[in-house]
Design a protein around this motif. Structure first.
Motif: not given
Length: 295
Positions: A129-133, A35-39
């Protein structure tokens, strides 16, 4: 004034989501799954079965189809044009295991080579992280001894639950004409999926994004815009497939048809966004997408 206030509130809400989101790295789940988690976002990928994306969630809310029939769930990646392999999907790309390499906070998954097509696939998953994607880089490598032509093709399946599909394209350019009840407004083609006894598929020349709003979530996929000459023969930048009954939908996008020399590699990037949405008006949804697709 009311429309302006709605837009400002929407922008502020998205800004708060971005500011408050915490980022984590790649995590091992059960064997062969990562899994990849970003926020708020979590993407689950299965390396043992074609490097397929099994799940994409905002917090605990799922956007991808979780049906159990073959070719009805998750998100996959094929070569285009389809006439070169027809059906079923090529097993080395769609179902067989991929090797896995972790590179920092990113994942690389690599397929075997198909004997007929002579391509090797690699999927690189990373977070922005900055673009939240979540950023997916698809790679096609020509492992033959001759030049070969190919286009990249992503197929993402969602459930037919009364959502709304939309992208930037004149309705009169969508083909075959009249197969689905698209409506045009504000320069956007809109489609409320319906139920029918047959499978249907349409093609369109979009503007580098494809969106789906359902159950309070907005999924946007962003990719390179193509002109009308760049897709593979008989294919298109954007495709929408609706399975018979009211089961699942495929949101499809393709990259440019490219000639690869032996050992040459094609790279094609798709950025996945998933955000809460409040589709009070079409203008609200369009503004939200434009904040994503045209930052």
């Amino acid at each position: 004034m009311k429309r302006l206030l709605t837009t400002l509130l929407l922008a502020a809400a998205i800004g708060c989501l971005n500011a408050s989101a915490a980022t984590t790295a790649v995590q091992d789940e059960q064997e062969g799954q990562y899994s990849l988690k970003n926020g708020h976002l979590t993407m689950l990928i299965d390396a043992t079965h074609g490097g397929k994306i099994l799940s994409f969630k905002y917090d605990d809310q799922e956007v991808l189809s979780q049906l159990k029939w073959l070719e009805s769930f998750g998100s996959t990646f094929w070569t285009s044009p389809q006439k070169e392999w027809y059906w079923p999907p090529v097993p080395e790309y769609d179902k067989k295991p991929y090797t896995v390499e972790k590179v920092g906070d990113a994942l690389k998954m690599t397929s075997e080579v198909n004997d007929k097509l002579k391509f090797r696939m690699r999927k690189e998953f990373a977070i922005d992280e900055q673009d939240q994607c979540i950023v997916i880089t698809y790679c096609l490598i020509n492992e033959s001894e001759d030049p070969r032509q190919v286009a990249p093709w992503e197929i993402t399946r969602v459930q037919n639950q009364g959502g709304l599909i939309f992208f930037e394209s004149p309705v009169d350019s969508i083909w075959p004409a009249g197969l689905m009840n698209f409506q045009e407004s504000n320069g956007i083609a809109w489609y409320q999926p319906d139920e029918a006894a047959e499978n249907r598929k349409v093609n369109a020349d979009g503007k580098g994004w494809l969106a789906y709003c359902c159950n309070g979530l907005l999924l946007v996929k962003r990719f390179t815009d193509l002109d009308a000459t760049q897709p593979a023969p008989g294919e298109a930048e954007i495709q929408v497939y609706v399975n018979r009954g009211k089961t699942y939908i495929e949101l499809e996008s393709q990259g440019a048809y490219t000639t690869l020399q032996p050992k040459e590699e094609l790279r094609w990037i798709v950025r996945w966004y998933l955000q809460p949405c409040h589709p009070d008006t079409q203008e609200t949804l369009i503004q939200q997408v434009r904040n994503i697709a045209h930052p």
